[in-house]
Design a protein around this motif. Structure first.
Motif, mmCIF file in Angstrom:
data_model
loop_
_atom_site.group_PDB
_atom_site.id
_atom_site.type_symbol
_atom_site.label_atom_id
_atom_site.label_comp_id
_atom_site.label_asym_id
_atom_site.label_seq_id
_atom_site.Cartn_x
_atom_site.Cartn_y
_atom_site.Cartn_z
ATOM 1 N N SER A 1 -9.629 20.998 5.239
ATOM 2 C CA SER A 1 -8.684 19.939 4.902
ATOM 3 C C SER A 1 -8.991 19.337 3.541
ATOM 4 C CB SER A 1 -8.732 18.837 5.962
ATOM 5 O OG SER A 1 -7.929 17.751 5.582
ATOM 6 N N GLU A 2 -7.940 19.047 2.774
ATOM 7 C CA GLU A 2 -8.108 18.355 1.498
ATOM 8 C C GLU A 2 -7.995 16.843 1.670
ATOM 9 O OE1 GLU A 2 -5.381 19.915 -1.312
ATOM 10 O OE2 GLU A 2 -6.266 21.913 -1.346
ATOM 11 N N LYS A 3 -7.652 16.405 2.876
ATOM 12 C CA LYS A 3 -7.542 14.971 3.120
ATOM 13 C C LYS A 3 -8.928 14.381 3.355
ATOM 14 C CE LYS A 3 -2.958 15.304 5.268
ATOM 15 N NZ LYS A 3 -2.174 15.062 6.506
ATOM 16 N N ARG A 4 -9.201 13.292 2.706
ATOM 17 C CA ARG A 4 -10.504 12.662 2.894
ATOM 18 C C ARG A 4 -10.470 11.754 4.124
ATOM 19 N NH1 ARG A 4 -8.526 9.942 -1.791
ATOM 20 N NH2 ARG A 4 -8.033 7.750 -1.394
ATOM 21 N N PRO A 5 -11.572 11.675 4.832
ATOM 22 C CA PRO A 5 -11.607 10.813 6.019
ATOM 23 C C PRO A 5 -11.616 9.339 5.646
ATOM 24 C CG PRO A 5 -13.764 11.717 5.579
ATOM 25 C CD PRO A 5 -12.817 12.399 4.630
ATOM 26 N N PHE B 1 -15.319 6.780 0.806
ATOM 27 C CA PHE B 1 -15.902 6.235 -0.415
ATOM 28 C C PHE B 1 -16.877 5.098 -0.119
ATOM 29 C CE2 PHE B 1 -11.918 8.069 -2.221
ATOM 30 C CZ PHE B 1 -12.534 9.012 -3.018
ATOM 31 N N GLU B 2 -16.573 4.292 0.896
ATOM 32 C CA GLU B 2 -17.504 3.242 1.285
ATOM 33 C C GLU B 2 -18.811 3.850 1.773
ATOM 34 O OE1 GLU B 2 -14.416 3.503 2.146
ATOM 35 O OE2 GLU B 2 -13.351 1.591 1.924
ATOM 36 N N PHE B 3 -18.693 4.957 2.481
ATOM 37 C CA PHE B 3 -19.856 5.667 3.010
ATOM 38 C C PHE B 3 -20.731 6.202 1.875
ATOM 39 C CE2 PHE B 3 -21.629 9.803 4.310
ATOM 40 C CZ PHE B 3 -22.385 9.428 5.402
ATOM 41 N N GLU C 1 -24.931 2.564 -12.195
ATOM 42 C CA GLU C 1 -24.299 1.379 -11.613
ATOM 43 C C GLU C 1 -22.791 1.406 -11.840
ATOM 44 O OE1 GLU C 1 -28.054 -1.754 -12.086
ATOM 45 O OE2 GLU C 1 -26.504 -1.612 -13.646
ATOM 46 N N GLY C 2 -22.378 1.875 -13.027
ATOM 47 C CA GLY C 2 -20.947 1.981 -13.317
ATOM 48 C C GLY C 2 -20.260 3.012 -12.446
ATOM 49 N N ILE C 3 -20.955 4.128 -12.194
ATOM 50 C CA ILE C 3 -20.406 5.164 -11.317
ATOM 51 C C ILE C 3 -20.211 4.616 -9.913
ATOM 52 C CG2 ILE C 3 -20.929 7.362 -10.181
ATOM 53 C CD1 ILE C 3 -22.332 8.224 -12.770
ATOM 54 N N ILE D 1 -16.597 4.182 -7.886
ATOM 55 C CA ILE D 1 -16.842 5.521 -7.359
ATOM 56 C C ILE D 1 -15.561 6.228 -6.923
ATOM 57 C CG2 ILE D 1 -17.279 4.846 -4.942
ATOM 58 C CD1 ILE D 1 -19.706 6.847 -5.135
ATOM 59 N N GLU D 2 -14.621 5.506 -6.327
ATOM 60 C CA GLU D 2 -13.387 6.138 -5.878
ATOM 61 C C GLU D 2 -12.574 6.642 -7.064
ATOM 62 O OE1 GLU D 2 -9.461 5.246 -3.074
ATOM 63 O OE2 GLU D 2 -11.094 3.784 -3.205
ATOM 64 N N ARG D 3 -12.415 5.796 -8.084
ATOM 65 C CA ARG D 3 -11.657 6.201 -9.272
ATOM 66 C C ARG D 3 -12.337 7.363 -9.981
ATOM 67 N NH1 ARG D 3 -11.755 2.213 -14.156
ATOM 68 N NH2 ARG D 3 -13.675 3.394 -14.487
ATOM 69 N N ASN D 4 -13.668 7.292 -10.123
ATOM 70 C CA ASN D 4 -14.398 8.354 -10.820
ATOM 71 C C ASN D 4 -14.254 9.699 -10.116
ATOM 72 O OD1 ASN D 4 -15.399 6.664 -12.850
ATOM 73 N ND2 ASN D 4 -17.155 6.040 -11.617
#
Length: 253
Positions: A176-180, A184-186, A208-210, A214-217
């Motif tokens: 699956s390409e869908k993320r659970p 990203f919080e995990f 720290e910036g990553i 993290i979701e956008r990156n």
């Protein structure tokens, strides 16, 4: 989830048949000298012994972790089981210069039913690989790790170039390409947990910036990629083993 003795014996009986071991066999569960931190599974190190010739088969039995976030567990486990049952055999069938036998282990048993999930696969320490002790890798270990993971991902491109009729692609559609939910919080939780290790490094502000974005990156990296590759579910430090004599790294689940 932990296995009871009766089910473990039944599973190992199937493994023994696959290994063509005589009916006379026994097993020993290794008592760990130290904790193996594996964030997506419970591991048991097992030696299956052929009583007719004392040959030892070193195995790892892995069951899902008891996490509260069920969607994360399902995503990791489903991908991992599909990798062992479908993806890895396809990779092994490809004509390439990648040494797949030292890239991931042989799998001897898979039960993917939700209430019975278990994997039994080869313990690569039997081939001379060993774990890197300590909390993190130095530059040389990271270099070898990334080079070898690149070889693993190269197999996805080799597969795509050779799969003219989409035979393999059709078999792999269940990836699956869908993320659970909460992915990203995990990931951010574990990134933040390890940030203090790098507090004295000049590049800590980059990390720290990553983490902060993290979701956008991650989504930007996927959007810019020229091609996507198949993952295998569980990738953590303890899944990376080294063979120092030939500088080969291998990661398993």
């Amino acid at each position: 989830m932990l296995l009871d003795d009766e089910r473990l014996k039944s599973i190992l009986a199937d493994v023994a048949k696959k290994l063509k071991v005589d009916k006379k066999w026994r097993y020993v569960i290794k008592k760990l000298d130290e904790e193996i931190v594996n964030y997506s599974g419970n591991l048991r190190l097992i030696s299956l012994i052929d009583k007719t010739n004392d040959k030892v088969y070193k195995l790892i039995c892995k069951t899902p972790p008891n996490w509260a976030i069920a969607s994360i567990v399902d995503a990791i486990v489903i991908n991992e089981y599909h990798a062992y049952s479908t993806l890895f055999p396809i990779f092994k069938s490809l004509k390439s210069s990648v040494d797949v036998d030292n890239l991931f282990p042989e799998c001897y048993y898979i039960d993917s039913k939700p209430d019975n999930r278990v994997l039994v696969f080869q313990d690569m320490t039997s081939k001379g690989f060993e774990r890197r002790h300590g909390n993190n890798f130095d530059f040389n270990h990271m270099t070898v790790t990334l080079e070898t993971i690149a070889k693993y991902h190269a197999l996805s491109f080799i597969l795509r170039e050779n799969d003219i009729s989409n035979v393999y692609a059709n078999r792999l559609k269940s990836f699956s390409e869908k993320r659970p939910e909460c992915l990203f919080e995990f990931i951010k939780h574990f990134v933040d947990e390890w940030l203090p290790v790098f507090k004295d490094k000049y590049y800590v502000h980059v990390l720290e910036g990553i983490s902060k974005n993290i979701e956008r990156n991650m989504e930007e990296c996927v959007a810019k990629a020229k091609g996507l590759v198949y993952g295998h579910g569980d990738l953590w430090k303890e899944n990376i083993l080294f063979k120092y004599s030939v500088s080969i790294v291998y990661y398993h689940t």
